[in-house]
Motif scaffolding. Structure first.
Motif, PDB file in Angstrom:
ATOM      1  N   SER A   1       0.834  -1.191   0.000  1.00 51.99           N
ATOM      2  CA  SER A   1       0.000   0.000   0.000  1.00 51.99           C
ATOM      3  C   SER A   1       0.877   1.252   0.000  1.00 51.99           C
ATOM      4  CB  SER A   1      -0.900   0.013   1.246  1.00 51.99           C
ATOM      5  OG  SER A   1      -1.512   1.286   1.397  1.00 51.99           O
ATOM      6  N   PRO A   2       0.485   2.296  -0.727  1.00 50.63           N
ATOM      7  CA  PRO A   2       1.261   3.542  -0.715  1.00 50.63           C
ATOM      8  C   PRO A   2       1.127   4.329   0.579  1.00 50.63           C
ATOM      9  CG  PRO A   2      -0.718   3.797  -2.049  1.00 50.63           C
ATOM     10  CD  PRO A   2      -0.647   2.352  -1.684  1.00 50.63           C
ATOM     11  N   GLU A   3       0.236   3.889   1.481  1.00 45.91           N
ATOM     12  CA  GLU A   3       0.101   4.576   2.760  1.00 45.91           C
ATOM     13  C   GLU A   3       1.364   4.370   3.589  1.00 45.91           C
ATOM     14  OE1 GLU A   3      -3.392   3.518   4.879  1.00 45.91           O
ATOM     15  OE2 GLU A   3      -4.741   3.902   3.186  1.00 45.91           O
ATOM     16  N   GLU A   4       1.808   5.402   4.269  1.00 53.41           N
ATOM     17  CA  GLU A   4       3.058   5.320   5.034  1.00 53.41           C
ATOM     18  C   GLU A   4       2.864   4.644   6.387  1.00 53.41           C
ATOM     19  OE1 GLU A   4       5.174   8.996   5.209  1.00 53.41           O
ATOM     20  OE2 GLU A   4       4.949   9.391   3.067  1.00 53.41           O
ATOM     21  N   ALA A   5       1.687   4.776   6.976  1.00 54.28           N
ATOM     22  CA  ALA A   5       1.422   4.120   8.264  1.00 54.28           C
ATOM     23  C   ALA A   5       0.997   2.693   7.995  1.00 54.28           C
ATOM     24  CB  ALA A   5       0.341   4.876   9.024  1.00 54.28           C
ATOM     25  N   GLN A   6       1.837   1.741   8.359  1.00 60.46           N
ATOM     26  CA  GLN A   6       1.540   0.342   8.082  1.00 60.46           C
ATOM     27  C   GLN A   6       1.443  -0.448   9.384  1.00 60.46           C
ATOM     28  OE1 GLN A   6       4.722  -0.600   5.270  1.00 60.46           O
ATOM     29  NE2 GLN A   6       3.231  -0.521   3.616  1.00 60.46           N
ATOM     30  N   GLY A   7       0.440  -1.308   9.459  1.00 59.59           N
ATOM     31  CA  GLY A   7       0.240  -2.124  10.645  1.00 59.59           C
ATOM     32  C   GLY A   7      -0.114  -3.531  10.238  1.00 59.59           C
ATOM     33  N   GLY A   8      -0.655  -4.312  11.172  1.00 57.53           N
ATOM     34  CA  GLY A   8      -1.115  -5.651  10.864  1.00 57.53           C
ATOM     35  C   GLY A   8      -0.074  -6.507  10.180  1.00 57.53           C
ATOM     36  N   GLU A   9      -0.462  -7.177   9.094  1.00 56.03           N
ATOM     37  CA  GLU A   9       0.450  -8.074   8.387  1.00 56.03           C
ATOM     38  C   GLU A   9       1.676  -7.341   7.867  1.00 56.03           C
ATOM     39  OE1 GLU A   9      -0.427 -11.399   5.168  1.00 56.03           O
ATOM     40  OE2 GLU A   9      -0.079  -9.439   4.209  1.00 56.03           O
ATOM     41  N   ALA A  10       1.503  -6.143   7.340  1.00 52.41           N
ATOM     42  CA  ALA A  10       2.643  -5.391   6.810  1.00 52.41           C
ATOM     43  C   ALA A  10       3.704  -5.188   7.882  1.00 52.41           C
ATOM     44  CB  ALA A  10       2.173  -4.048   6.254  1.00 52.41           C
ATOM     45  N   ALA A  11       3.277  -4.767   9.078  1.00 48.24           N
ATOM     46  CA  ALA A  11       4.222  -4.542  10.174  1.00 48.24           C
ATOM     47  C   ALA A  11       4.897  -5.841  10.598  1.00 48.24           C
ATOM     48  CB  ALA A  11       3.495  -3.911  11.362  1.00 48.24           C
ATOM     49  N   GLN A  12       4.123  -6.934  10.634  1.00 51.24           N
ATOM     50  CA  GLN A  12       4.679  -8.226  11.024  1.00 51.24           C
ATOM     51  C   GLN A  12       5.738  -8.695  10.036  1.00 51.24           C
ATOM     52  OE1 GLN A  12       0.922 -10.182  10.963  1.00 51.24           O
ATOM     53  NE2 GLN A  12       0.499  -9.899  13.135  1.00 51.24           N
ATOM     54  N   VAL A  13       5.453  -8.559   8.751  1.00 52.98           N
ATOM     55  CA  VAL A  13       6.404  -9.002   7.727  1.00 52.98           C
ATOM     56  C   VAL A  13       7.653  -8.139   7.730  1.00 52.98           C
ATOM     57  CG1 VAL A  13       6.759  -9.176   5.226  1.00 52.98           C
ATOM     58  CG2 VAL A  13       4.661 -10.063   6.251  1.00 52.98           C
ATOM     59  N   LEU A  14       7.493  -6.830   7.843  1.00 52.80           N
ATOM     60  CA  LEU A  14       8.658  -5.938   7.880  1.00 52.80           C
ATOM     61  C   LEU A  14       9.542  -6.247   9.085  1.00 52.80           C
ATOM     62  CD1 LEU A  14       7.031  -2.564   6.800  1.00 52.80           C
ATOM     63  CD2 LEU A  14       8.531  -4.037   5.446  1.00 52.80           C
ATOM     64  N   SER A  15       8.913  -6.532  10.219  1.00 56.35           N
ATOM     65  CA  SER A  15       9.673  -6.908  11.407  1.00 56.35           C
ATOM     66  C   SER A  15      10.436  -8.210  11.171  1.00 56.35           C
ATOM     67  CB  SER A  15       8.723  -7.061  12.600  1.00 56.35           C
ATOM     68  OG  SER A  15       9.412  -7.439  13.771  1.00 56.35           O
ATOM     69  N   ALA A  16       9.779  -9.168  10.507  1.00 60.92           N
ATOM     70  CA  ALA A  16      10.391 -10.472  10.277  1.00 60.92           C
ATOM     71  C   ALA A  16      11.574 -10.411   9.320  1.00 60.92           C
ATOM     72  CB  ALA A  16       9.347 -11.448   9.736  1.00 60.92           C
TER      73      ALA A  16
END
Length: 209
Positions: free
Chosen positions: A63-78
């Motif tokens: 997503s082009p949105e800068e605030a990312q949570g949920g799955e996006a945040a989990q994957v980026l952390s991983a």
């Protein structure tokens, strides 16, 4: 938009998830496809495969949105990517440089089922049934289009399908967490955290603090 009273055979079926699709559903599907394709590596090293695309746009990695949570945040952390202070484009470009790509067996969020009183129809559109029905198309996409060197399952919802992935001869290495998917989306926070840590080790990135 499809007429709710029309027979099931006249409904448009989305080619990304197998669900009956309204025009709005298809617009959202093509928008997400466009976002993801923009950051798909030419030479894909590791394909991260989830079960179902998240419902919230901000949880969708590309997503082009800068605030990312949920799955996006989990994957980026991983994968060891720190998102705070970075634009969405910078995050996506960094993910791309690692040779990573994220997609889902069901490329669209699950729609709220509209029961017509036919229990067999409801069963056919259950999440498990949709995932199973989409596997042949997903296998073909992996073999002919994506062609990753490694495939990592990252959703607990794919647990029952592990043997099918192992037997599919996808032309890439299937990486599992002790025989199971890396369940970064697990409802149990401790299970999700452990899966993220294990995935960090697999991808050779620092574990999240």
């Amino acid at each position: 938009m499809p007429d709710p009273a029309a027979p099931a055979s006249s409904l448009i079926v989305c080619d990304g998830c197998g669900q009956a699709a309204s025009s709005a559903h298809l617009v959202r599907r093509f928008q997400r496809l466009e976002w993801a394709t923009r950051y798909r590596p030419i030479h894909l090293h590791t394909l991260l495969l989830g079960a179902v695309s998240p419902a919230n746009q901000s949880d969708f990695l590309y997503s082009p949105e800068e605030a990312q949570g949920g799955e996006a945040a989990q994957v980026l952390s991983a994968v060891g990517i720190l998102a705070p202070g970075k634009t969405a484009d910078a995050i996506h470009s960094e993910f791309h440089r690692h040779g990573l790509f994220l997609t889902h067996v069901l490329e669209c969020p699950l729609e709220t089922p509209q029961s017509n009183g036919d229990s067999s129809s409801d069963t056919a559109t259950s999440p498990d049934a949709l995932l199973l029905a989409r596997l042949p198309a997903m296998f073909t996409r992996i073999r002919r289009s994506l062609k990753p060197k490694r495939l990592v399952l990252i959703s607990a919802s794919l647990s029952a399908l592990v043997e099918r992935f192992a037997a599919a001869q996808l032309g890439c290495e299937l990486l599992l967490d002790d025989g199971h998917p890396y369940s970064v989306d697990a409802a149990d926070a401790s299970v999700a955290a452990r899966s993220i840590t294990n995935l960090c080790q697999l991808l050779a990135v620092p574990a999240p603090r």
